[in-house]
Design an enzyme around this catalytic site. Structure first.
Site, PDB file in Angstrom:
ATOM      1  N   ASN A   5     -10.303   0.131   0.521  1.00 47.16           N
ATOM      2  CA  ASN A   5      -8.761  -0.060   0.232  1.00 47.16           C
ATOM      3  C   ASN A   5      -8.467  -0.993  -0.740  1.00 47.16           C
ATOM      4  O   ASN A   5      -8.455  -1.301  -0.847  1.00 47.16           O
ATOM      5  CB  ASN A   5      -8.017  -0.603   1.921  1.00 47.16           C
ATOM      6  CG  ASN A   5      -6.611  -0.659   1.736  1.00 47.16           C
ATOM      7  OD1 ASN A   5      -5.973  -0.018   1.193  1.00 47.16           O
ATOM      8  ND2 ASN A   5      -6.038  -0.917   2.550  1.00 47.16           N
ATOM      9  N   CYS A  16       0.887  -1.192   0.143  1.00 50.31           N
ATOM     10  CA  CYS A  16       0.322   0.326   0.503  1.00 50.31           C
ATOM     11  C   CYS A  16       0.951   1.393  -0.287  1.00 50.31           C
ATOM     12  O   CYS A  16       0.254   2.452  -0.110  1.00 50.31           O
ATOM     13  CB  CYS A  16      -1.011  -0.288   0.853  1.00 50.31           C
ATOM     14  SG  CYS A  16      -2.211  -1.427   1.201  1.00 50.31           S
ATOM     15  N   HIS A  67      -2.781   7.524   2.997  1.00 49.15           N
ATOM     16  CA  HIS A  67      -3.655   6.176   2.040  1.00 49.15           C
ATOM     17  C   HIS A  67      -4.951   5.999   3.112  1.00 49.15           C
ATOM     18  O   HIS A  67      -4.499   5.590   4.018  1.00 49.15           O
ATOM     19  CB  HIS A  67      -2.183   5.051   2.997  1.00 49.15           C
ATOM     20  CG  HIS A  67      -3.104   3.403   2.339  1.00 49.15           C
ATOM     21  ND1 HIS A  67      -3.554   3.091   1.391  1.00 49.15           N
ATOM     22  CD2 HIS A  67      -3.069   2.242   3.303  1.00 49.15           C
ATOM     23  CE1 HIS A  67      -3.862   1.723   1.114  1.00 49.15           C
ATOM     24  NE2 HIS A  67      -3.419   1.186   2.513  1.00 49.15           N
TER      25      HIS A  67
HETATM   26  N1  COA Z   1     -17.428  -7.913  10.241  1.00 54.12           N
HETATM   27  C1  COA Z   1     -18.547  -8.868  11.236  1.00 54.12           C
HETATM   28  N2  COA Z   1     -17.304  -8.966  12.807  1.00 54.12           N
HETATM   29  C2  COA Z   1     -16.181  -9.102  12.029  1.00 54.12           C
HETATM   30  C3  COA Z   1     -15.536  -8.456  10.740  1.00 54.12           C
HETATM   31  C4  COA Z   1     -16.773  -8.616   9.823  1.00 54.12           C
HETATM   32  N3  COA Z   1     -16.663  -8.182   8.566  1.00 54.12           N
HETATM   33  N4  COA Z   1     -13.603  -9.338  10.855  1.00 54.12           N
HETATM   34  C5  COA Z   1     -13.902  -9.550  12.155  1.00 54.12           C
HETATM   35  N5  COA Z   1     -15.281  -9.218  12.629  1.00 54.12           N
HETATM   36  C6  COA Z   1     -15.564  -9.986  14.698  1.00 54.12           C
HETATM   37  C7  COA Z   1     -13.824 -11.086  14.610  1.00 54.12           C
HETATM   38  O1  COA Z   1     -14.687 -12.072  14.071  1.00 54.12           O
HETATM   39  C8  COA Z   1     -14.696 -10.408  15.785  1.00 54.12           C
HETATM   40  O2  COA Z   1     -14.903 -11.380  16.530  1.00 54.12           O
HETATM   41  P1  COA Z   1     -14.800 -11.969  17.745  1.00 54.12           P
HETATM   42  O3  COA Z   1     -14.481 -10.260  18.816  1.00 54.12           O
HETATM   43  O4  COA Z   1     -15.829 -12.782  17.943  1.00 54.12           O
HETATM   44  O5  COA Z   1     -13.992 -13.029  17.887  1.00 54.12           O
HETATM   45  C9  COA Z   1     -13.881  -9.172  16.732  1.00 54.12           C
HETATM   46  O6  COA Z   1     -15.312  -8.694  15.340  1.00 54.12           O
HETATM   47  C10 COA Z   1     -13.543  -7.839  16.513  1.00 54.12           C
HETATM   48  O7  COA Z   1     -12.901  -8.480  15.350  1.00 54.12           O
HETATM   49  P2  COA Z   1     -11.213  -7.772  15.986  1.00 54.12           P
HETATM   50  O8  COA Z   1      -9.988  -7.749  14.368  1.00 54.12           O
HETATM   51  O9  COA Z   1     -11.022  -7.249  16.852  1.00 54.12           O
HETATM   52  O10 COA Z   1     -11.882  -6.053  15.482  1.00 54.12           O
HETATM   53  P3  COA Z   1     -10.972  -4.647  15.332  1.00 54.12           P
HETATM   54  O11 COA Z   1     -11.778  -3.422  15.473  1.00 54.12           O
HETATM   55  O12 COA Z   1      -9.566  -4.579  15.063  1.00 54.12           O
HETATM   56  O13 COA Z   1     -11.196  -4.346  13.364  1.00 54.12           O
HETATM   57  C11 COA Z   1      -9.986  -4.180  11.511  1.00 54.12           C
HETATM   58  C12 COA Z   1     -10.820  -5.399  12.633  1.00 54.12           C
HETATM   59  C13 COA Z   1      -9.835  -5.053  10.404  1.00 54.12           C
HETATM   60  C14 COA Z   1     -11.215  -3.281  11.101  1.00 54.12           C
HETATM   61  C15 COA Z   1      -9.108  -3.384  12.767  1.00 54.12           C
HETATM   62  O14 COA Z   1      -7.844  -4.084  13.091  1.00 54.12           O
HETATM   63  C16 COA Z   1      -8.305  -2.495  10.616  1.00 54.12           C
HETATM   64  O15 COA Z   1      -8.983  -1.504  10.328  1.00 54.12           O
HETATM   65  N6  COA Z   1      -7.028  -2.972  11.269  1.00 54.12           N
HETATM   66  C17 COA Z   1      -5.872  -1.697  10.217  1.00 54.12           C
HETATM   67  C18 COA Z   1      -6.479  -2.354   8.729  1.00 54.12           C
HETATM   68  C19 COA Z   1      -5.896  -2.169   7.987  1.00 54.12           C
HETATM   69  O16 COA Z   1      -5.619  -1.082   7.387  1.00 54.12           O
HETATM   70  N7  COA Z   1      -4.784  -2.677   7.075  1.00 54.12           N
HETATM   71  C20 COA Z   1      -4.750  -1.984   6.152  1.00 54.12           C
HETATM   72  C21 COA Z   1      -3.133  -1.877   6.172  1.00 54.12           C
HETATM   73  S1  COA Z   1      -2.724  -0.911   4.082  1.00 54.12           S
END
Ligand code: COA
Length: 320
Positions: A277, A111, A247
């Site tokens: 993204n 990215c 980004h």
């Molecule tokens: N819909 C519903 N529930 C979802 C889900 C979705 N699409 N994706 C994950 N969950 C659930 C998980 O299973 C978890 O459930 P559990 O507690 O029962 O296990 C819960 O939601 C929380 O998951 P978690 O991974 O802790 O969520 P989060 O608050 O960290 O959010 C992201 C997840 C990916 C949105 C966040 O971590 C993020 O944005 N990270 C950066 C990613 C990024 O920018 N990547 C590219 C960089 S270039």
């Protein structure tokens, strides 16, 4: 000698896919996706692919710059999703737009791809070797997504953005790039690998894997750090910056970067709600939209900042 952006273009994937559409294929909801990421919809490519979107964005950038493709000396494309191991996507674009005098190659920095590509092209211009370059960020990231993995499939979209840059005597264009290879496992997608006649295995193919929370922590720490680094190195205060074009990975990451820099959120334009993204394409798509909406005035100082797999990051301070 320095570099100026003289034109931009963009091309999102052809098909709009809403959060509700995704709720039909994995257990998720518009509410979960919007509140955790800011994304409402994304565009997926259904035919153009990486080089097709890139070529359209490139043509629009040339038109916007008032330059003929034959006048380009160089094409640098940031992409993680070329259609071929070789030729490069840049070579495909060169043929598609008729940039017969340009050399071209791709840059792999996930990215951060557009920022790394722009820094690379800028270095050629600064050295005096070339005068006009086309810089592209393009990704058909949907082909790397496991569409049964709700943790990642809701985040990404396809698109391409491009900028034409020109060498000139005056102006401001300064930047930095960094990476931390020790954290490579946090965000990966395995390429075709590990098979030949001795192993008697077919090469494996991977999907995107991401430790979301690790990536989140990395981004909110590293992005403000590298922005400060570039501004401090050039004696430019934050009050002089008109916009920070980050980004577009997650609205909450952008909010957090704004807070850490103690800068108003209005200086951080966003279009993640429409595109998700788009990896290497997100910065040039946003830049093109701002350019076409008349948000940028000549002389404005803007900062571009990218981050992603590698882990990689980079920031550029430039004068519009
Ligand atoms: N819909 C519903 N529930 C979802 C889900 C979705 N699409 N994706 C994950 N969950 C659930 C998980 O299973 C978890 O459930 P559990 O507690 O029962 O296990 C819960 O939601 C929380 O998951 P978690 O991974 O802790 O969520 P989060 O608050 O960290 O959010 C992201 C997840 C990916 C949105 C966040 O971590 C993020 O944005 N990270 C950066 C990613 C990024 O920018 N990547 C590219 C960089 S270039």
């Amino acid at each position: 000698m320095t570099t100026k952006i003289i034109g931009t273009g963009s091309c999102p994937g052809e098909r709009v896919v809403t959060n509700d559409d995704l709720a039909k294929i994995v257990e998720t909801s518009d509410e979960w996706i919007s509140s955790r990421t800011g994304i409402k919809e994304r565009h997926l490519t259904t035919g153009l692919g990486t080089s097709g979107m890139a070529a359209r964005a490139a043509m629009l950038a040339c038109e916007n710059a008032g330059i003929r493709p034959e006048e380009l000396d160089l094409i640098v494309m940031g992409t993680s999703t070329p259609e071929y191991c070789f030729p490069s996507g840049a070579c495909q674009v060169q043929a598609a737009i008729g940039a017969v005098n340009a050399a071209g190659f791709d840059i792999s920095a996930a990215c951060s791809g557009f920022v790394f590509a722009l820094m690379t092209a800028h270095s050629f211009l600064k050295s005096g070797m070339y005068r006009n370059a086309l810089v592209i960020g393009a990704d058909d990231i949907s082909k790397l997504v496991d569409w049964s993995d709700r943790k990642t499939c809701v985040l990404f979209g396809d698109g391409a953005g491009a900028a034409v840059i020109k060498a000139q005597e005056d102006g401001c264009f300064e930047g930095m790039m960094g990476c931390d290879g020790k954290k490579w496992e946090v965000l990966t997608c395995q390429a075709r690998s590990g098979g030949n006649f001795i192993t008697e295995k077919k090469p494996d193919l991977g999907y995107i894997y991401m430790d979301g929370q690790e990536v989140f922590k990395f981004a909110v720490k590293k992005v403000p750090e590298c922005i400060r680094q570039v501004l401090d190195a050039n004696g430019v205060g934050m009050e002089a910056v008109r916009y920070y074009i980050l980004h577009q990975a997650n609205e909450r990451i952008i909010d957090s970067v704004a807070k850490r820099l103690k800068e108003p959120l209005e200086k951080f334009p966003m279009n993640i709600q429409k595109y998700g993204n788009t990896s290497g394409a997100s910065i040039p798509i946003l830049l093109d939209e701002m350019n076409r909406e008349g948000m940028l005035n000549r002389g404005d100082k803007i900062v571009l900042a990218g981050f992603g797999g590698g882990l990689t990051w980079g920031a550029i301070l430039l004068e519009w």
